[in-house]
Design a protein around this motif. Structure first.
Motif, PDB file in Angstrom:
ATOM      1  N   PHE A   1       2.298  -5.002  -2.529  1.00 49.39           N
ATOM      2  CA  PHE A   1       2.464  -3.862  -3.397  1.00 49.39           C
ATOM      3  C   PHE A   1       1.612  -3.889  -4.272  1.00 49.39           C
ATOM      4  CE2 PHE A   1       7.577  -4.285  -2.514  1.00 49.39           C
ATOM      5  CZ  PHE A   1       7.113  -2.847  -1.841  1.00 49.39           C
ATOM      6  N   ALA A   2       1.255  -4.962  -4.772  1.00 52.55           N
ATOM      7  CA  ALA A   2       0.199  -4.702  -5.711  1.00 52.55           C
ATOM      8  C   ALA A   2      -1.306  -4.766  -5.211  1.00 52.55           C
ATOM      9  CB  ALA A   2      -0.677  -6.434  -6.260  1.00 52.55           C
ATOM     10  N   ALA A   3      -1.841  -4.889  -4.203  1.00 51.61           N
ATOM     11  CA  ALA A   3      -2.326  -4.307  -3.472  1.00 51.61           C
ATOM     12  C   ALA A   3      -2.812  -2.287  -2.925  1.00 51.61           C
ATOM     13  CB  ALA A   3      -3.006  -4.850  -1.538  1.00 51.61           C
ATOM     14  N   LEU A   4      -1.436  -2.075  -3.295  1.00 53.15           N
ATOM     15  CA  LEU A   4      -1.331  -0.802  -2.679  1.00 53.15           C
ATOM     16  C   LEU A   4      -1.484  -0.347  -4.009  1.00 53.15           C
ATOM     17  CD1 LEU A   4       1.823  -0.468  -0.638  1.00 53.15           C
ATOM     18  CD2 LEU A   4      -0.169   0.462  -0.326  1.00 53.15           C
ATOM     19  N   ALA A   5      -0.964  -0.489  -5.089  1.00 54.26           N
ATOM     20  CA  ALA A   5      -1.463   0.239  -6.531  1.00 54.26           C
ATOM     21  C   ALA A   5      -2.572   0.156  -7.135  1.00 54.26           C
ATOM     22  CB  ALA A   5      -0.070  -0.852  -7.739  1.00 54.26           C
ATOM     23  N   GLY A   6      -3.300  -1.564  -6.853  1.00 56.05           N
ATOM     24  CA  GLY A   6      -4.955  -1.533  -7.003  1.00 56.05           C
ATOM     25  C   GLY A   6      -5.646   0.676  -6.325  1.00 56.05           C
ATOM     26  N   ILE A   7      -4.698   0.154  -4.393  1.00 57.49           N
ATOM     27  CA  ILE A   7      -5.831   1.484  -3.901  1.00 57.49           C
ATOM     28  C   ILE A   7      -5.563   3.190  -5.022  1.00 57.49           C
ATOM     29  CG2 ILE A   7      -5.540   2.934  -1.982  1.00 57.49           C
ATOM     30  CD1 ILE A   7      -4.858   0.363  -0.716  1.00 57.49           C
ATOM     31  N   ALA A   8      -4.769   3.223  -5.367  1.00 60.54           N
ATOM     32  CA  ALA A   8      -3.833   4.073  -5.858  1.00 60.54           C
ATOM     33  C   ALA A   8      -5.205   4.323  -7.212  1.00 60.54           C
ATOM     34  CB  ALA A   8      -2.601   4.299  -6.605  1.00 60.54           C
ATOM     35  N   LEU A   9      -5.323   2.890  -8.039  1.00 63.70           N
ATOM     36  CA  LEU A   9      -6.039   3.691  -9.092  1.00 63.70           C
ATOM     37  C   LEU A   9      -7.840   4.418  -9.058  1.00 63.70           C
ATOM     38  CD1 LEU A   9      -6.678  -0.958 -10.922  1.00 63.70           C
ATOM     39  CD2 LEU A   9      -6.072   1.811 -11.557  1.00 63.70           C
ATOM     40  N   VAL A  10      -7.784   4.321  -8.071  1.00 62.88           N
ATOM     41  CA  VAL A  10      -9.384   4.019  -7.205  1.00 62.88           C
ATOM     42  C   VAL A  10      -8.467   5.995  -7.040  1.00 62.88           C
ATOM     43  CG1 VAL A  10     -10.563   5.516  -5.029  1.00 62.88           C
ATOM     44  CG2 VAL A  10      -9.802   3.237  -5.850  1.00 62.88           C
ATOM     45  N   VAL A  11      -7.849   6.871  -6.598  1.00 60.39           N
ATOM     46  CA  VAL A  11      -7.036   7.888  -7.049  1.00 60.39           C
ATOM     47  C   VAL A  11      -7.138   8.550  -8.382  1.00 60.39           C
ATOM     48  CG1 VAL A  11      -5.595   9.737  -6.045  1.00 60.39           C
ATOM     49  CG2 VAL A  11      -5.907   8.126  -5.031  1.00 60.39           C
ATOM     50  N   GLY A  12      -6.264   7.364  -9.436  1.00 57.43           N
ATOM     51  CA  GLY A  12      -6.335   8.292 -10.570  1.00 57.43           C
ATOM     52  C   GLY A  12      -7.869   7.877 -11.158  1.00 57.43           C
ATOM     53  N   ALA A  13      -9.067   7.771 -10.955  1.00 56.16           N
ATOM     54  CA  ALA A  13     -10.090   8.065 -11.319  1.00 56.16           C
ATOM     55  C   ALA A  13     -11.066   9.005 -10.775  1.00 56.16           C
ATOM     56  CB  ALA A  13     -11.143   6.617 -10.270  1.00 56.16           C
ATOM     57  N   GLY A  14     -10.180   8.685  -9.193  1.00 56.05           N
ATOM     58  CA  GLY A  14     -10.167  10.991  -8.633  1.00 56.05           C
ATOM     59  C   GLY A  14      -9.665  11.939  -9.698  1.00 56.05           C
ATOM     60  N   TYR A  15      -8.868  12.071  -9.544  1.00 57.73           N
ATOM     61  CA  TYR A  15      -7.957  13.032 -10.536  1.00 57.73           C
ATOM     62  C   TYR A  15      -8.308  13.127 -11.984  1.00 57.73           C
ATOM     63  CZ  TYR A  15      -4.203  10.365 -12.587  1.00 57.73           C
ATOM     64  OH  TYR A  15      -3.830   9.490 -13.120  1.00 57.73           O
ATOM     65  N   THR A  16      -8.860  12.040 -12.775  1.00 56.03           N
ATOM     66  CA  THR A  16      -9.470  12.267 -14.150  1.00 56.03           C
ATOM     67  C   THR A  16     -10.623  12.981 -13.948  1.00 56.03           C
ATOM     68  OG1 THR A  16      -7.897  10.236 -14.861  1.00 56.03           O
ATOM     69  CG2 THR A  16      -9.779  11.121 -16.276  1.00 56.03           C
ATOM     70  N   LEU A  17     -11.891  11.857 -13.275  1.00 59.69           N
ATOM     71  CA  LEU A  17     -12.906  12.443 -13.047  1.00 59.69           C
ATOM     72  C   LEU A  17     -13.317  14.055 -12.846  1.00 59.69           C
ATOM     73  CD1 LEU A  17     -14.795   8.882 -11.669  1.00 59.69           C
ATOM     74  CD2 LEU A  17     -14.898  10.532 -14.148  1.00 59.69           C
ATOM     75  N   ARG A  18     -12.008  14.209 -12.043  1.00 58.28           N
ATOM     76  CA  ARG A  18     -12.618  15.626 -11.496  1.00 58.28           C
ATOM     77  C   ARG A  18     -11.574  16.496 -12.258  1.00 58.28           C
ATOM     78  NH1 ARG A  18      -7.057  18.668  -9.898  1.00 58.28           N
ATOM     79  NH2 ARG A  18      -8.593  20.434  -8.874  1.00 58.28           N
ATOM     80  N   LEU A  19     -10.759  16.195 -13.489  1.00 59.19           N
ATOM     81  CA  LEU A  19     -10.403  17.255 -14.821  1.00 59.19           C
ATOM     82  C   LEU A  19     -12.020  16.907 -15.924  1.00 59.19           C
ATOM     83  CD1 LEU A  19      -8.436  18.043 -16.774  1.00 59.19           C
ATOM     84  CD2 LEU A  19      -7.791  15.528 -17.032  1.00 59.19           C
ATOM     85  N   TYR A  20     -12.946  16.410 -15.915  1.00 61.27           N
ATOM     86  CA  TYR A  20     -13.479  15.637 -16.979  1.00 61.27           C
ATOM     87  C   TYR A  20     -14.804  16.803 -15.989  1.00 61.27           C
ATOM     88  CZ  TYR A  20     -16.252  14.898 -20.474  1.00 61.27           C
ATOM     89  OH  TYR A  20     -17.197  14.956 -21.688  1.00 61.27           O
ATOM     90  N   HIS A  21     -15.030  16.161 -14.868  1.00 63.65           N
ATOM     91  CA  HIS A  21     -15.991  17.656 -14.405  1.00 63.65           C
ATOM     92  C   HIS A  21     -16.054  18.865 -14.212  1.00 63.65           C
ATOM     93  CE1 HIS A  21     -18.983  17.146 -11.390  1.00 63.65           C
ATOM     94  NE2 HIS A  21     -18.653  18.071 -10.625  1.00 63.65           N
ATOM     95  N   LYS A  22     -14.693  19.111 -14.045  1.00 62.24           N
ATOM     96  CA  LYS A  22     -14.242  20.629 -13.877  1.00 62.24           C
ATOM     97  C   LYS A  22     -14.545  21.468 -15.569  1.00 62.24           C
ATOM     98  CE  LYS A  22     -13.091  21.916  -9.701  1.00 62.24           C
ATOM     99  NZ  LYS A  22     -12.673  22.495  -8.292  1.00 62.24           N
ATOM    100  N   THR A  23     -14.151  21.152 -16.098  1.00 62.25           N
ATOM    101  CA  THR A  23     -13.897  21.464 -17.686  1.00 62.25           C
ATOM    102  C   THR A  23     -15.378  21.198 -18.899  1.00 62.25           C
ATOM    103  OG1 THR A  23     -13.077  19.498 -18.621  1.00 62.25           O
ATOM    104  CG2 THR A  23     -11.433  20.913 -17.720  1.00 62.25           C
ATOM    105  N   MET A  24     -15.717  20.099 -17.956  1.00 65.29           N
ATOM    106  CA  MET A  24     -17.064  19.707 -19.253  1.00 65.29           C
ATOM    107  C   MET A  24     -18.871  19.996 -18.090  1.00 65.29           C
ATOM    108  SD  MET A  24     -15.654  18.526 -21.789  1.00 65.29           S
ATOM    109  CE  MET A  24     -14.612  19.735 -22.110  1.00 65.29           C
TER     110      MET A  24
END
Lengths: 497, 502
Positions: free
Chosen positions: B416-439
């Motif tokens: 479960f830790a490994a799976l959640a860890g992978i999701a951190l990457v996705v988290g970086a993805g959407y936040t960066l996308r948000l910032y990138h697209k707005t700013m």
């Protein structure tokens, strides 16, 4: 010794003095009757009624508790006194909304006042009855006067003809179904008398203590519960309610939905505990079913109503369900919850109906949900009080409605009746659908029509006081809890429940 | 478990609950121009009190501090009982902070000003009450009372579909909490029949040893209430709707405070009350947590609406809290609590940012934005830091919490830790996308839009004052997490004492 006391002692009725509140209400009713006949002075009629009720109210506090009078027919114990306090007080409050409403609708009649007083007298007899005979007299006195009150929307104004017709229809329906209820209760009493040879609650209870209850007694009990359920508007005997509530002039609806209902509940509890304590398993099961049905049907149909007055009528059926659910747990806790709920129901329901009756005075107001749109902007005060009443009926803390439901939960789970607790929960959630709708249209929409609200000081005071009580009792319910607990302990003290 | 108490010399907690309520009552009768200053002053006082308590709190041993108890409904054994341990205190402090900043942010509210501030003041009192109550009935009263102002805030001051969102929010939460109530009453009744004790106090209920079957039932009843509030997948659908429709300050409070109530409930009640059931449900809770993290992160990645992105990211972050909580070890628990605080800060900041963008562009849609960074440097910087904190960049608050939560999970279950860890990457993805697209992406944006940005004001004073404390705190926690961990460590150990034998 006063003259009346002398006359009474001459007749030889012991403890006659405990009947003072009833006598005062009766005398006031007759005085109002004659005033209406002779002068038709509106101020005089209102003033007499109010003074009479105030005197009756005060006289209650001079009564020594626990006396039985009229040779065992009539009991004035703390239970009866407690309810008489509320019955008189709530009648007084509701009468405060009579005049402006009736004058505004041009349907003012002095009859409204003395009929209300007679109905109140009937209810005072109901809560004091310890005998099927007194019980019947009280119930019928209340019912018959209420039938008339419902039908008294008599108008000459063309635009109100619709109301007029509805009121007649409501009264007729109420009369027929109420009459059927009376017949059922008469049958019940006949069976009970046949089986036990007595009208007295305590004597009847003894019949079931040592032996298996006879078939006659059981049939009598079932019929009695059906009759009472009909009077209290429990499903499936509720059909008169929405029409009667909608058709009646709104202050009368308030009177029916609150005072009459509370008296009926008080009567139900007393007759069940004092006459049938040893078959509590049977009647509690019956009430559990009636409660579940009332909650389900009341809530689902209320959800579909577009007319707020009608919605409140159905919601009152649902509340009958919440209240009688407490009877499914025939324990001290259940009865305390029952008593607590009916008392708090007075405040929220009086408030809600008083708000409707105040709003209805403005030209063109139909109680349709669309009329409420933007009320928070047009009349922030009334909107805020309605918000309090709606959330209280829904059972959201810190309003007192939450405390009422909490008590019922405690009782149900304490008696292991999980299924009914779950029904109660789910139905409360359903009820959010229609209570929230009123709040959301008031606060979240722009006004559709412009109304000219003329809400007078009395109405404002009533709304304010009721809303404050709903909040204060929600935060500090202790006093009423102790009353309810003490009364339920008192009622079951001798019957070993 | 035995508890030690340290009575309050001055009833700070009660004062903090009462001041906003009294202010709300007074405001009702005053002119609307008093609404803003009074609200800001009142919430500042509450914040000062909470900060004082934070510093005065003795974390060397586990004690319930600033404790007050008064009998309320003795027939049912219900008392008014408030106090704090480190968990309650940090949540209380976070609440006070979020409200103060929301009030500061709200100074440019124009629609029905008085009602707006009254609703928020009542909401503040109720939210504080939830975190400091140790009597279950009072806990429930605050828990539910909060619904009324929040319903109005979303419904009156929200956007186009506000009424639908408000109703959905209300009914969902009401649904869960009524089952929670049944569970609590069940515990209470069980306690009464088996121990002869009539009490709704947490300290009595926690010592009720239930048979396993009942533990499972009550755990599920309570979990339903908490899971909806968290919200855990699949009970989360009310959240994006509520966030999207709520006014900015409403979204901030929803994310920073209301969501914490659910996770707080799990930590405070579910674990100590139902230790066996908690262990039994670890796989379920882990699965739901990981689904929440991955699924809602993927959902966030697909959104066009800024607030929806942040809303889904909230569900995702709450998944880490769930993992940390049900890891049932001290690292996980500390991680969960710090993630709660950190998410309170970052989500508040991100919703402020979304509100700021909407104020300028009148749109929440990514397609209408872009290329802003150059023209509004102050905002862009603060927004950037918040976004990075949310992603979990080391040195900022998000990292500490999620790292500890993952560490705890790793100790319990590697997969479960490994799976959640992978999701951190996705988290970086959407936040960066948000910032990138707005700013950024100036080159892809319409000239009219760029023209609009050129004439845009950077942050106003009130916006800056509301935003900057959050950013500072993100650094404080990120760079020196020791103080926070010290603060909550004894509390975590005590909460987990039934599992780790502390």
């Amino acid at each position: 010794m006063s003259i009346i006391q002398q006359i009474v002692s001459a007749i030889g009725i012991p403890n006659f003095s405990v009947l003072w509140p009833e006598i005062i209400v009766l005398i006031t009713a007759f005085i109002v009757f004659f005033e209406e006949l002779l002068t038709k002075n509106r101020t005089l009629i209102t003033a007499t009624t109010v003074v009479g009720l105030l005197v009756a109210f005060v006289s209650i506090f001079f009564i020594k508790q626990g006396d039985i009078t009229l040779y065992g027919l009539y009991i004035v114990d703390s239970y009866a006194l407690y309810f008489k306090v509320f019955l008189i007080a709530s009648t007084l409050i509701i009468i405060g909304t009579y005049r402006t409403y009736f004058e505004n609708k041009e349907i003012y009649f002095g009859e409204f006042y003395y009929l209300t007083l007679f109905a109140l007298l009937g209810m005072m007899i109901m809560v004091s009855s310890i005998n099927l005979f007194t019980f019947y007299v009280g119930l019928e006195l209340t019912s018959i006067t209420t039938y008339i009150l419902v039908g008294m929307f008599i108008t000459k104004r063309k635009e109100l003809k619709d109301y007029d017709y509805k009121s007649k229809e409501a009264a007729f329906k109420y009369l027929i179904i109420g009459g059927a209820g009376t017949a059922i209760i008469s049958y019940a009493i006949a069976f009970l008398y046949g089986a036990s040879g007595t009208f007295d609650f305590i004597e009847i209870s003894k019949m079931t203590f040592s032996e298996e209850p006879s078939l006659g007694l059981i049939i009598g009990l079932v019929l009695l519960i059906i009759g009472l359920a009909l009077k209290a508007a429990a499903v499936p005997f509720h059909f008169w309610t929405p029409d009667a509530y909608e058709g009646a002039p709104t202050p009368i609806t308030n009177f029916m939905a609150v005072v009459v209902k509370v008296a009926t509940f008080a009567l139900i509890l007393r007759v069940l505990i004092q006459a049938f304590p040893y078959v509590s398993e049977d009647w509690s099961y019956l009430w559990a079913i009636l409660a579940a049905l009332s909650m389900i049907v009341g809530n689902f149909i209320a959800l579909r109503q577009k007319n707020v007055k009608r919605m409140l009528a159905y919601s009152s059926i649902a509340h009958t369900g919440y209240i009688t659910a407490a009877l499914a747990a025939p324990t001290g806790m259940g009865f305390a919850a029952f008593l607590f709920y009916i008392v708090i129901y007075i405040f929220m329901a009086i408030g809600a109906f008083a708000a409707l009756s105040a709003l209805e005075k403005s030209e063109g107001w139909t109680n349709h949900i669309d009329d409420f749109k933007g009320l928070a902007k047009n009349n922030p005060f009334v909107a805020l009080t309605i918000l309090v009443f709606m959330f209280s009926m829904l059972g959201i803390p810190p309003t007192v409605g939450f405390m009422g439901k909490l008590g019922v939960f405690f009782a149900l789970i304490g008696s292991d009746i999980w299924w009914l607790a779950v029904v109660l929960v789910i139905m409360s959630i359903i009820s959010a659908g229609y209570y929230l709708r009123v709040v959301s249209v008031m606060y979240m929409y722009e006004p559709l029509k412009k109304f000219d609200f003329n809400i007078n000081f009395t109405e404002k005071t009533i709304l304010f006081v009721m809303a404050i009580i709903v909040l204060i009792l929600g935060i500090y319910p202790t006093l009423f809890w102790s009353f309810s607990t003490n009364l339920s302990t008192m009622l079951i003290a001798h019957v070993g429940m | 478990m035995t508890f030690e108490f340290e009575a309050a010399n001055i009833p700070w907690i009660t004062i903090s609950i009462l001041i906003p309520l009294i202010a709300a009552g007074v405001l009702f009768f005053l002119d609307k121009r008093f609404a803003k200053p009074i609200s800001i002053i009142v919430s500042a006082i509450v914040f000062v009190i909470s900060t004082y308590m934070l510093f005065a709190y003795d974390y060397s041993s586990y004690k319930i501090q600033f404790y007050e108890k008064y009998s309320w409904i003795p027939q049912f054994g219900i008392s008014y009982e408030v106090g704090v341990d480190a968990l309650s205190l940090t949540m209380f402090w976070l609440t006070a902070l979020a409200f103060l900043l929301s009030f500061i942010w709200s100074v440019n509210i124009k629609k029905r000003v008085k009602e707006y501030f009254i609703a928020f003041l009542v909401l503040e009192a109720a939210c504080i009450g939830v975190f400091v109550s140790w009597d279950m009935v009072w806990f429930y009263i605050f828990w539910e009372a909060m619904l009324i102002p929040m319903f109005l805030i979303i419904g009156v001051w929200g956007y186009a579909e506000r009424i639908y969102a408000a109703t959905k929010f209300f009914i969902y939460t009401f649904f869960g909490s009524l089952f929670l109530l049944i569970g609590v009453i069940g515990m209470y009744v069980y306690q009464y029949f088996h121990y002869g004790k009539l009490s709704t106090s947490y300290f009595d209920l926690v010592n009720t040893n239930l048979p396993f079957g009942l533990e499972i039932v009550f755990f599920l009843l309570l979990a339903l209430g908490f899971a909806i509030k968290v919200p855990m997948w699949p009970f989360h659908t009310w959240l994006p709707a509520a966030h999207v429709q709520a006014p900015t300050a409403g979204s901030v409070i929803l994310a920073a405070v209301l969501l914490k109530m659910g996770t707080y409930g799990f930590v405070r009640f579910s674990l100590p009350w139902f230790p066996e059931a908690s262990k039994y449900f670890i796989p379920v809770m882990f699965t739901l947590g990981v689904i929440a993290i991955i699924y809602t992160a993927a959902m966030a990645l697909a959104q066009q609406h800024i607030k929806r992105i942040i809303a889904y990211s909230s569900v995702s972050h709450m998944g880490f809290v769930t993992l940390g909580t049900f890891a049932l070890n001290v690292e996980g628990m500390n991680g969960a609590i710090i993630t709660m605080i950190s998410h309170g800060l970052t989500s508040a900041a991100l919703f402020f940012a979304a509100g700021w963008i909407y104020e300028r562009s009148h749109s929440y849609m990514l397609k209408d934005l872009g290329g802003m960074a150059k023209y509004v440097p102050v905002f862009a910087t603060l927004f950037m830091i918040s976004a990075m904190a949310s992603v979990g960049l080391p040195g900022l608050s998000g990292f500490v919490g999620e790292f500890l939560a993952l560490l705890g999970t790793f100790k319990t279950n590697v997969w479960f830790a490994a799976l959640a860890g992978i999701a951190l990457v996705v988290g970086a993805g959407y936040t960066l996308r948000l910032y990138h697209k707005t700013m950024f992406m100036e080159e892809l944006v319409d000239k009219n839009i760029i023209h609009k940005w050129k004439n845009t004001h950077d942050m106003t004073t009130s916006e800056f004052l509301a935003f900057i404390p959050l950013v500072i705190l993100m650094f404080v926690i990120g760079i020196y997490p020791k103080w926070w961990i010290d603060l909550i460590n004894t509390t975590s150990i005590s909460i987990l004492s039934k599992f780790i034998g502390g």
